[in-house]
Design a protein around this motif. Structure first.
Motif, PDB file in Angstrom:
ATOM      1  N   TYR A 100       4.502  -3.716   0.497  1.00 49.55           N
ATOM      2  CA  TYR A 100       5.698  -3.505  -0.322  1.00 49.55           C
ATOM      3  C   TYR A 100       6.072  -2.017  -0.341  1.00 49.55           C
ATOM      4  O   TYR A 100       7.240  -1.652  -0.192  1.00 49.55           O
ATOM      5  N   ILE A 101       5.066  -1.171  -0.552  1.00 48.93           N
ATOM      6  CA  ILE A 101       5.338   0.268  -0.640  1.00 48.93           C
ATOM      7  C   ILE A 101       5.839   0.796   0.695  1.00 48.93           C
ATOM      8  O   ILE A 101       6.821   1.547   0.762  1.00 48.93           O
ATOM      9  N   GLY A 144      -2.428   3.339   3.909  1.00 50.61           N
ATOM     10  CA  GLY A 144      -2.451   4.246   5.057  1.00 50.61           C
ATOM     11  C   GLY A 144      -2.113   3.521   6.340  1.00 50.61           C
ATOM     12  O   GLY A 144      -1.273   3.978   7.133  1.00 50.61           O
ATOM     13  N   GLU A 145      -2.715   2.362   6.533  1.00 51.64           N
ATOM     14  CA  GLU A 145      -2.444   1.590   7.745  1.00 51.64           C
ATOM     15  C   GLU A 145      -0.999   1.104   7.793  1.00 51.64           C
ATOM     16  O   GLU A 145      -0.351   1.161   8.844  1.00 51.64           O
ATOM     17  N   ALA A 146      -0.469   0.645   6.649  1.00 53.76           N
ATOM     18  CA  ALA A 146       0.894   0.112   6.630  1.00 53.76           C
ATOM     19  C   ALA A 146       1.927   1.188   6.934  1.00 53.76           C
ATOM     20  O   ALA A 146       2.897   0.952   7.672  1.00 53.76           O
ATOM     21  N   LEU A 147       1.755   2.382   6.379  1.00 52.74           N
ATOM     22  CA  LEU A 147       2.706   3.468   6.643  1.00 52.74           C
ATOM     23  C   LEU A 147       2.639   3.914   8.099  1.00 52.74           C
ATOM     24  O   LEU A 147       3.671   4.171   8.732  1.00 52.74           O
ATOM     25  N   VAL A 148       1.428   4.005   8.633  1.00 54.47           N
ATOM     26  CA  VAL A 148       1.272   4.410  10.033  1.00 54.47           C
ATOM     27  C   VAL A 148       1.878   3.364  10.956  1.00 54.47           C
ATOM     28  O   VAL A 148       2.564   3.701  11.942  1.00 54.47           O
ATOM     29  N   GLY A 154      10.153  -0.849 -16.998  1.00 57.66           N
ATOM     30  CA  GLY A 154       9.754  -0.475 -15.648  1.00 57.66           C
ATOM     31  C   GLY A 154       8.370  -0.980 -15.263  1.00 57.66           C
ATOM     32  O   GLY A 154       7.707  -0.397 -14.405  1.00 57.66           O
ATOM     33  N   LEU A 155       7.942  -2.090 -15.874  1.00 58.35           N
ATOM     34  CA  LEU A 155       6.614  -2.635 -15.594  1.00 58.35           C
ATOM     35  C   LEU A 155       6.427  -2.923 -14.109  1.00 58.35           C
ATOM     36  O   LEU A 155       5.354  -2.698 -13.555  1.00 58.35           O
ATOM     37  N   TYR A 156       7.476  -3.427 -13.468  1.00 54.94           N
ATOM     38  CA  TYR A 156       7.390  -3.789 -12.057  1.00 54.94           C
ATOM     39  C   TYR A 156       8.211  -2.851 -11.175  1.00 54.94           C
ATOM     40  O   TYR A 156       8.753  -3.250 -10.140  1.00 54.94           O
ATOM     41  N   ALA A 157       8.316  -1.587 -11.588  1.00 50.28           N
ATOM     42  CA  ALA A 157       9.025  -0.582 -10.791  1.00 50.28           C
ATOM     43  C   ALA A 157       8.327  -0.387  -9.450  1.00 50.28           C
ATOM     44  O   ALA A 157       7.155  -0.748  -9.267  1.00 50.28           O
ATOM     45  N   PHE A 158       9.040   0.224  -8.520  1.00 53.59           N
ATOM     46  CA  PHE A 158       8.541   0.419  -7.158  1.00 53.59           C
ATOM     47  C   PHE A 158       7.125   0.988  -7.147  1.00 53.59           C
ATOM     48  O   PHE A 158       6.209   0.424  -6.543  1.00 53.59           O
ATOM     49  N   GLY A 159       6.905   2.082  -7.849  1.00 51.96           N
ATOM     50  CA  GLY A 159       5.612   2.742  -7.801  1.00 51.96           C
ATOM     51  C   GLY A 159       4.533   2.082  -8.626  1.00 51.96           C
ATOM     52  O   GLY A 159       3.348   2.423  -8.492  1.00 51.96           O
TER      53      GLY A 159
END
Length: 463
Positions: free
Chosen positions: A244-245, A337-341, A290-295
């Motif tokens: 998701y991030i 880390g793996e998802a962003l890469v 903002g309980l389910y906000a992006f971050g």
């Protein structure tokens, strides 16, 4: 539909017994206009040869598929909704329609949304707006293209009813949607049996999930089964949160009844993609805190996983469950880390190196000089753009972290002027064309564009 060799029905849910579901009748709709059908996934599950009439019979009238469930089943579950426990849930406008296996021997569920009232509808009409169906298609197509483990929208029919809703202009057009996913069981399904202190059915459900969702043979020891399932779900949900991030996606309603035991994202309501790296960005207008906000999505998913641990404590000793839960954050950061890469399309180099590159990516995104889609597009494959926008310390650090990890981005998509995105203004424009002029061309063009991006992101030799 005559069965084919590729069609492999397997209504495994029936082994659980009537304590888990209620047989229901689908609604009868006045109209059947097919608006979307997922031919590529139909081929995967042996339904690619269906005629138009058969699509309507099975995914509008919900006539049983051959050798499959003889009647739709509304599953029973509880759940926490915005941290408040609700024992009055269950499939209220959908049901499990069929189960079948794909070419990789994975059990898949065909579930519905908007298919009529059930014993769990409470005061709802059991229907779905056409706008809601269009939005779910767009969400699932975009997330699939971005590599998120998501349900797939399988079919959408417009149904000809005028629905009254409080959060959009009414009356509005109606639809019924079928989704294909890796399981209909949720954390909330476990919560229901824990609520009733029903250890026998918790053990039965645990064995079902291991066998049907993870293709693992349960053992005689119910406690060992519970720990093994919790370990699998902890890892899977950590990967889901990370994806998701990396996608810049905000689900909007990460209640425990919306977390599948297969760790697959599903059930899309007020979702949005955040244009910029904004941890406070929310999707749902009713998410005032903002309980389910992006971050905060990793925190929200971890909290839901903790509720599952409490349920499984009826079967297993607490210490091993607690140890796994304590490790959830570490699993998430490794997965992030793996998802962003992977989204950047460069070579993986091990957990520590990937985390370091991920920190550089996030640092660059936090400058908000460009949006999320733009950065991953411009820097795809490790290329360093010759653009004044990227002249800052943060982007110099990103360029340094990328050295030696470049992989050519060869698909023609990477030469486009702009990245494919799915921001709220685009979604609203697509719906406006449908609502105002019954013009489906922008919707169809966006689905095609998203699938082209997905092809570019999965080119052999890249990721």
């Amino acid at each position: 539909m005559p069965p084919t060799q590729a069609y492999r029905p397997d209504p495994a849910i029936l082994e659980l017994g009537p304590a888990f579901y209620d047989p229901v009748e689908p609604a009868r709709f006045p109209q059947a206009v097919q608006r979307f059908r997922n031919e590529r996934w139909a081929q995967e599950v042996g339904l690619g040869g269906l005629s138009d009439a058969e699509w309507s019979a099975h995914f509008h009238r919900f006539e049983p598929l051959p050798a499959n469930l003889p009647q739709p089943l509304a599953l029973r579950y509880h759940g926490h909704q915005f941290r408040q426990y609700n024992p009055d849930l269950g499939d209220g406008r959908g049901f499990l329609f069929g189960q079948l296996r794909d070419g990789r021997d994975r059990l898949l569920d065909l579930g519905t949304k908007g298919s009529g009232q059930t014993p769990w509808s409470r005061r709802g009409d059991g229907r779905l707006t056409l706008k809601g169906a269009v939005r779910e298609v767009l969400a699932t197509e975009m997330l699939e293209a971005l590599g998120v483990n998501t349900s797939k929208t399988f079919a959408v029919f417009e149904t000809g009813e005028a629905l009254v809703r409080g959060d959009e202009p009414s009356p509005t057009r109606s639809a019924v949607l079928t989704r294909l996913g890796h399981g209909h069981v949720r954390i909330g399904t476990f919560q229901r049996f824990a609520f009733f202190e029903d250890a026998a059915n918790l053990a039965r459900l645990t064995r079902y999930c291991l066998a049907s969702l993870y293709n693992e043979e349960p053992v005689e020891d119910d406690g060992a089964n519970a720990v093994r399932l919790f370990d699998l779900v902890a890892s899977g949900t950590a990967r889901l949160a990370a994806s998701y991030i990396a996608a810049g996606f905000v689900h909007g309603v990460l209640n425990s009844d919306n977390i599948a035991m297969s760790c697959e994202s599903f059930d899309y309501g007020p979702w949005r993609f955040t244009p910029d790296w904004d941890p406070g960005f929310t999707a749902a207008y009713f998410d005032h805190s903002g309980l389910y906000a992006f971050g905060r999505q990793p925190e929200a998913i971890q909290w839901d996983v903790a509720q599952l641990a409490g349920c499984l404590a009826f079967l297993a000793e607490a210490p091993p469950l607690s140890d796994i839960l304590a490790d959830w954050s570490g699993r998430f950061h490794a997965a992030l880390g793996e998802a962003l890469v992977r989204r950047l399309g460069v070579a993986l180099a091990g957990e520590e190196a990937d985390r370091e590159l991920a920190r550089a990516i996030v640092g660059a995104l936090e400058t908000k000089r460009v949006g999320i889609d733009r950065l991953f597009f411009d820097w795809r494959g490790g290329r360093v753009p010759a653009d004044p926008t990227y002249q800052s310390t943060e982007f110099e650090e990103l360029a340094a972290a990328l050295r030696g990890r470049e992989q050519p981005a060869e698909h023609s998509y990477w030469s486009d002027a702009n990245p494919c995105s799915m921001h709220i203004d685009e979604v609203e424009a697509i719906w406006a064309a449908i609502a105002e002029a019954d013009d489906w061309q922008p919707f169809e063009a966006k689905v095609a564009a998203v699938r082209r991006m997905g092809e570019a992101m999965s080119q052999p030799g890249e990721v």
